[in-house]
Design an enzyme around this catalytic site. Structure first.
Site, PDB file in Angstrom:
ATOM      1  N   ASP A  68      41.529  42.428  39.319  1.00 38.92           N
ATOM      2  CA  ASP A  68      40.550  42.090  38.062  1.00 38.92           C
ATOM      3  C   ASP A  68      41.161  43.298  37.081  1.00 38.92           C
ATOM      4  OD1 ASP A  68      38.865  43.769  39.542  1.00 38.92           O
ATOM      5  OD2 ASP A  68      36.897  42.786  38.612  1.00 38.92           O
ATOM      6  N   SER A  78      34.818  43.759  33.737  1.00 37.38           N
ATOM      7  CA  SER A  78      35.112  43.112  35.119  1.00 37.38           C
ATOM      8  C   SER A  78      36.148  42.268  34.917  1.00 37.38           C
ATOM      9  CB  SER A  78      33.997  41.995  36.272  1.00 37.38           C
ATOM     10  OG  SER A  78      34.058  42.339  36.831  1.00 37.38           O
ATOM     11  N   ASP A  95      39.132  45.202  35.839  1.00 43.03           N
ATOM     12  CA  ASP A  95      38.665  47.391  36.269  1.00 43.03           C
ATOM     13  C   ASP A  95      38.884  46.994  37.486  1.00 43.03           C
ATOM     14  OD1 ASP A  95      37.044  45.712  36.950  1.00 43.03           O
ATOM     15  OD2 ASP A  95      35.259  47.030  36.580  1.00 43.03           O
ATOM     16  N   ASP A 111      38.483  46.236  40.521  1.00 41.86           N
ATOM     17  CA  ASP A 111      37.313  46.249  42.207  1.00 41.86           C
ATOM     18  C   ASP A 111      37.358  44.980  42.836  1.00 41.86           C
ATOM     19  OD1 ASP A 111      35.950  44.599  39.364  1.00 41.86           O
ATOM     20  OD2 ASP A 111      34.001  45.997  39.862  1.00 41.86           O
TER      21      ASP A 111
END
Length: 572
Positions: free
Chosen positions: A299, A147, A301, A303
């Site tokens: 961010d 993340s 990734d 999400d």
């Protein structure tokens, strides 16, 4: 030197581990440094968002062996759970250093266990993995990501058949199976015939689903009037979001070129976290140059998303996750009711540390607001557990939002599109995204939140966090800034205590190390150790009324003073 830790490290000098790993372990032992303790003092654990940790050798590090062991245990569990089927798994990975190589290791182990693997041919957003699990009728999904953590981290998230992350009882059952295994039991001998690489076909299906859930045809004539600045912060969203916006009809989209290229070292930011204002500075500068209406950053990734919009004076202001969430939820609910879709089964979702304004908003529309623990796996579980109810949307304070249930995790792709649609509609009506937020404050009460994260690294840090939580339980607050504590919710004991009477009721939400204080004036303070980072987090929520737009400035000052007073008394 701790003999127990040395023994754990020396076990990694066996032929089970490759020569490079053995050399690294020998160096740690020879140096007898704190790194040896940190690398081997425990096994890396599953937390709120899966398994996350620093990359390196050792049982408490992300490497091919810890992830291989996870995957072997998960393979065993899948074959036990679906004895009459050939299990299928989808795997994605983000831009982080070693993510591609580690994803291939995970694919190899699954294939070695005769499990069918769909592996993305290149990096993809985490929400697309959640979508792919259902789209490809998989039993499980894996994404390699840490993340928004610093560059030295990586991680391993596990998804189940519904596209949501693991929840009880699967999580504890799988962890138990993993813990039973020795590293020598991991089968790394890939069977390439079981691995299929996926890309464009799944991409387009995901884009179409995002457009279906996050765009609104009545706005087709107005999208040319909106200018957008977008930054992927060196992450995966660049593979999807520009295409989604283009296919939706947005032509004036400017990507921050210095941050377009995926890069696990995140060279232009201290932290690739859209919750941090500094991360969006380059995007904000470009927005001023282009006179953009909105700034959006995601961010690594993809999400989480951070948003900046123009206030009543035309100045760009950053919104927090709670603010974005209530505007998005109100827009979706209003649209749903405007088109006469409601049938009494609707609900929205949020978390116990997010703004209470979500519950107030739900009540105004006469829909249910379900609350869960931190993490979108709990919102996914709400949907799974209530198949006869219709999920509209939901989010949490940490800059995540989910539109509908076609993805069962926070989804910055569709949320980015939704934010642009809200702005487009507001602008076509002579209003703004910011004004929509202000209207909600006047109509439902001004709720303001604050988050303080205290970083406590390593063994000593973990012990300090533990002691802080013990003290908050054994020596509870009785007042804060002159407000009486009237209720204490302890999610570790599953008890909600009414302070005045001493009576308690059971909390139905699963146990978690979270403590929440409520005051007689409606203020709320929550303490929670992070499940994925070496932090303890304090969430503060205060509220007041504002009778008109003109009152908002003074109301906000009162709320800021209350938050400052609470922080001071807590020593934050």
């Amino acid at each position: 030197m701790n003999p127990e830790i040395t023994a754990k490290a020396e076990a990694w000098l066996s032929p089970t581990f490759d020569a490079t790993t053995q050399e690294e372990v020998k160096k740690l032992i020879a140096n007898n440094s704190e790194d040896l303790n940190e690398s081997f003092y425990k096994n890396l654990e599953f937390g709120t968002g899966g398994m996350r940790g620093i990359m390196g050798v050792g049982t408490n590090r992300i490497n091919k062996y810890t992830l291989g062991k996870n995957t072997q245990g998960l393979s065993d569990y899948l074959k036990m759970s679906f004895p009459n089927e050939t299990p299928k798994v989808a795997i994605a990975y983000d831009c982080r250093n070693n993510s591609k190589e580690l994803a291939q290791v995970v694919a190899d182990v699954f294939s070695a266990n005769d499990i069918k693997v769909f592996l993305f041919s290149d990096l993809r957003p985490t929400p697309e993995l959640s979508f792919a699990v259902k789209h490809l009728d998989c039993h499980c999904g894996i994404v390699l990501t840490a993340s928004h953590n610093p560059p030295e981290y990586n991680g391993y998230k596990v998804y189940w058949q519904d596209g949501g992350q693991l929840v009880p009882p699967q999580d504890s059952e799988i962890v138990a199976r993993i813990e039973e295994l020795d590293y020598s039991a991991v089968n790394f001998s890939a069977k390439k015939e079981h691995i299929t690489y996926i890309d464009k076909e799944v991409d387009q299906a995901f884009i179409e689903a995002s457009l279906e859930n996050g765009s609104f045809s009545e706005l087709d004539k107005h999208r040319d009037d909106v200018t957008i600045v977008f930054t992927p912060l060196h992450g995966t969203s660049v593979t999807i979001i520009p295409d989604v916006l283009e296919q939706a009809g947005y032509k004036n989209v400017h990507v921050v070129e210095e941050q377009r290229e995926p890069n696990g070292n995140f060279p232009t930011v201290k932290s690739p976290n859209p919750e941090e204002p500094e991360a969006l500075k380059m995007a904000m500068d470009l927005a001023e140059e282009k006179n953009a209406d909105i700034v959006i950053g995601t961010d690594p990734d993809c999400d989480r998303l951070g948003i900046a919009v123009r206030d009543n004076s035309g100045k760009l202001v950053l919104l927090n996750g709670n603010q974005t969430m209530v505007v998005m939820t109100d827009f979706l609910l209003n649209n749903y009711f405007e088109h006469n879709k409601a049938n009494g089964t609707e609900f929205i979702g949020s978390t116990i540390v997010s703004t209470p304004m979500m519950e107030v908003l739900a009540k105004s529309y006469d829909v249910e607001c379900k609350l869960g623990l931190t993490g979108f796996k709990w919102i996914a579980k709400m949907i799974k557990d209530h198949p006869n109810q219709h999920f509209i949307g939901g989010g949490e304070e940490s800059f995540g939002y989910m539109v509908g249930d076609f993805v069962r995790d926070k989804d910055a792709v569709t949320a980015t599109l939704l934010a642009c649609e809200i702005l487009t509609k507001a602008k076509s009506e002579g209003s703004s995204f910011y004004k929509k937020l202000q209207d909600l404050y006047v109509n439902h009460g001004f709720y303001k939140e604050d988050l303080t994260s205290l970083v406590k690294k390593g063994i000593s840090g973990a012990e300090e966090i533990k002691k802080t939580m013990i003290n908050l339980r054994e020596n509870p607050l009785t007042t804060i800034i002159g407000e009486r504590i009237v209720q204490i919710d302890d999610y570790a004991s599953s008890k909600s205590l009414k302070v005045n009477t001493g009576s308690s009721t059971d909390i139905e939400i699963p146990k978690s190390n979270v403590l929440v204080y409520h005051t007689d004036k409606g203020s709320r303070i929550a303490a929670r150790p992070s499940g994925t980072e070496p932090k303890i987090k304090f969430y503060i929520s205060v509220n007041d009324t504002a009778d008109s737009l003109e009152d908002l400035e003074q109301t906000e000052k009162r709320l800021d003073n209350k938050i400052a007073g609470i922080r001071k008394e807590l020593g934050l």
